[in-house]
Design a protein around this motif. Structure first.
Motif, mmCIF file in Angstrom:
data_model
loop_
_atom_site.group_PDB
_atom_site.id
_atom_site.type_symbol
_atom_site.label_atom_id
_atom_site.label_comp_id
_atom_site.label_asym_id
_atom_site.label_seq_id
_atom_site.Cartn_x
_atom_site.Cartn_y
_atom_site.Cartn_z
ATOM 1 N N GLY A 18 0.779 -1.232 0.000
ATOM 2 C CA GLY A 18 0.000 0.000 0.000
ATOM 3 C C GLY A 18 0.805 1.272 0.000
ATOM 4 N N VAL A 19 2.131 1.176 -0.227
ATOM 5 C CA VAL A 19 2.994 2.357 -0.255
ATOM 6 C C VAL A 19 3.362 2.654 -1.710
ATOM 7 C CG1 VAL A 19 5.170 3.379 0.499
ATOM 8 C CG2 VAL A 19 3.915 1.829 2.022
ATOM 9 N N VAL A 20 3.180 3.897 -2.120
ATOM 10 C CA VAL A 20 3.468 4.308 -3.496
ATOM 11 C C VAL A 20 4.564 5.361 -3.484
ATOM 12 C CG1 VAL A 20 2.543 5.410 -5.571
ATOM 13 C CG2 VAL A 20 1.123 3.802 -4.271
ATOM 14 N N LEU A 21 5.585 5.160 -4.318
ATOM 15 C CA LEU A 21 6.617 6.177 -4.537
ATOM 16 C C LEU A 21 6.323 6.812 -5.889
ATOM 17 C CD1 LEU A 21 9.225 7.585 -3.663
ATOM 18 C CD2 LEU A 21 10.504 5.759 -4.815
ATOM 19 N N ARG A 22 5.960 8.093 -5.875
ATOM 20 C CA ARG A 22 5.466 8.755 -7.080
ATOM 21 C C ARG A 22 6.384 9.905 -7.479
ATOM 22 N NH1 ARG A 22 -0.273 10.881 -6.142
ATOM 23 N NH2 ARG A 22 -0.691 8.638 -6.149
ATOM 24 N N GLY A 23 6.657 9.997 -8.777
ATOM 25 C CA GLY A 23 7.423 11.109 -9.308
ATOM 26 C C GLY A 23 6.514 12.197 -9.847
ATOM 27 N N SER A 24 7.130 13.184 -10.486
ATOM 28 C CA SER A 24 6.379 14.324 -11.034
ATOM 29 C C SER A 24 6.650 14.480 -12.522
ATOM 30 C CB SER A 24 6.753 15.608 -10.289
ATOM 31 O OG SER A 24 6.438 15.516 -8.917
ATOM 32 N N GLY A 25 6.620 13.381 -13.232
ATOM 33 C CA GLY A 25 6.831 13.419 -14.673
ATOM 34 C C GLY A 25 8.102 12.707 -15.085
ATOM 35 N N MET A 26 8.173 12.368 -16.378
ATOM 36 C CA MET A 26 9.324 11.660 -16.924
ATOM 37 C C MET A 26 10.126 12.583 -17.832
ATOM 38 S SD MET A 26 7.426 8.057 -17.889
ATOM 39 C CE MET A 26 8.924 7.390 -18.597
ATOM 40 N N GLY A 27 11.385 12.209 -18.048
ATOM 41 C CA GLY A 27 12.223 12.948 -18.976
ATOM 42 C C GLY A 27 12.644 14.300 -18.428
ATOM 43 N N GLU A 28 13.071 15.166 -19.335
ATOM 44 C CA GLU A 28 13.498 16.502 -18.917
ATOM 45 C C GLU A 28 12.327 17.257 -18.293
ATOM 46 O OE1 GLU A 28 15.398 18.717 -21.950
ATOM 47 O OE2 GLU A 28 16.788 17.108 -22.508
ATOM 48 N N GLY A 29 12.599 17.882 -17.187
ATOM 49 C CA GLY A 29 11.549 18.602 -16.486
ATOM 50 C C GLY A 29 10.744 17.730 -15.551
ATOM 51 N N GLY A 30 11.093 16.432 -15.462
ATOM 52 C CA GLY A 30 10.390 15.528 -14.568
ATOM 53 C C GLY A 30 11.247 15.148 -13.381
#
Length: 266
Positions: A124-136
């Motif tokens: 139930g634990v999620v590691l989330r980013g803020s987008g892929m590639g440049e600018g992510g």
């Protein structure tokens, strides 16, 4: 009555095509795409390309829920291992929601240097980013270890009952039904573990007991290449059980067959 010489002449005059055996009919293609659909043809033993539509969250029959963000870890210069791990451990200690989630750790846009290793040790634990590639969001492993940068694991505290031998001589790839001696030991909803052993006969058949130049310590050993599947029982009848998803490898009694046992998590 024809003279022998005339009979031989007539045989020699027959068209060459009439004397050739018919061309063998090629087997059907294992996969065929027609009218917008895929169709699968089994071989003579019943093996066919596995149905991978069962993969994914809840076998693809439910939408993936969105975890609520509980902690945000900002991008900063330097090693971020401890900061990210602390956030993951905090969320791992939160209670599970009705959707089976505890929450998400959000990494902002930017680069995060990770000199160590990260672990998710609870469901139930999620590691989330803020987008892929440049600018992510970018995670960069800066350490010297060859271990995984992120490891998702749990506690190996599953209780496994005594295993039953699968009685069929051959269970093909993509099978969902298993014949066992005592189907009454299972009930609908049980979680089960199916195992295919790596026997000496199977290893020898593959020629993997040695890697050339005679026997060596590098060759496969019995028990080192076993395959297992976690499945759920969907039906039980007088001959065996039906699983929720197919097997991806055949079980051949010549090379050890397979077993099935109930597996219960505390």
């Amino acid at each position: 009555m024809l003279k022998p010489s005339l009979f031989l002449f007539l045989l020699a005059a027959l068209p060459a095509a009439a004397q050739k055996p018919p061309k063998p009919v090629p087997p059907p293609a294992p996969i065929e795409y027609k009218d917008g659909k895929l169709s699968y043809a089994p071989d003579s033993l019943g093996n066919r390309v596995p149905d991978f539509s069962y993969c994914g969250y809840r076998a693809g029959e439910a939408a993936i829920p969105t975890a609520i963000i509980k902690v945000t870890v900002p991008a900063r210069a330097g090693d971020a291992t401890a900061r990210i791990q602390s956030a993951l451990d905090y969320v791992a200690g939160l209670p599970l929601g009705k959707d089976g989630l505890r929450g998400a750790v959000l990494l902002e846009k930017g680069t995060y240097e990770v000199a160590g290793r990260l672990f998710i040790r609870a469901s139930g634990v999620v590691l989330r980013g803020s987008g892929m590639g440049e600018g992510g969001t970018v995670l960069v492993g800066t350490g010297f270890s060859r271990d995984h940068l992120l490891t998702v694991s749990g506690r190996n505290d599953r209780k496994v009952d005594a295993a039953q031998t699968i009685t069929a001589d051959y269970v093909p790839v993509n099978a969902r039904t298993l014949k066992v001696a005592n189907p009454a030991a299972f009930k609908v909803g049980d979680r089960v573990v199916i195992r295919r052993p790596s026997t000496a006969a199977w290893i020898k058949k593959l020629g993997m007991e040695t890697f050339g130049g005679g026997l060596s310590s590098l060759g496969w050993k019995p028990g080192q290449r076993e395959v297992s599947w976690d499945r759920q029982v969907m039906a039980v009848d007088a001959s065996g059980i039906t699983l929720d998803a197919p097997l991806t490898t055949a079980l051949d009694k010549t090379y050890g067959g397979g077993t099935v046992a109930r597996g219960i998590w505390p």
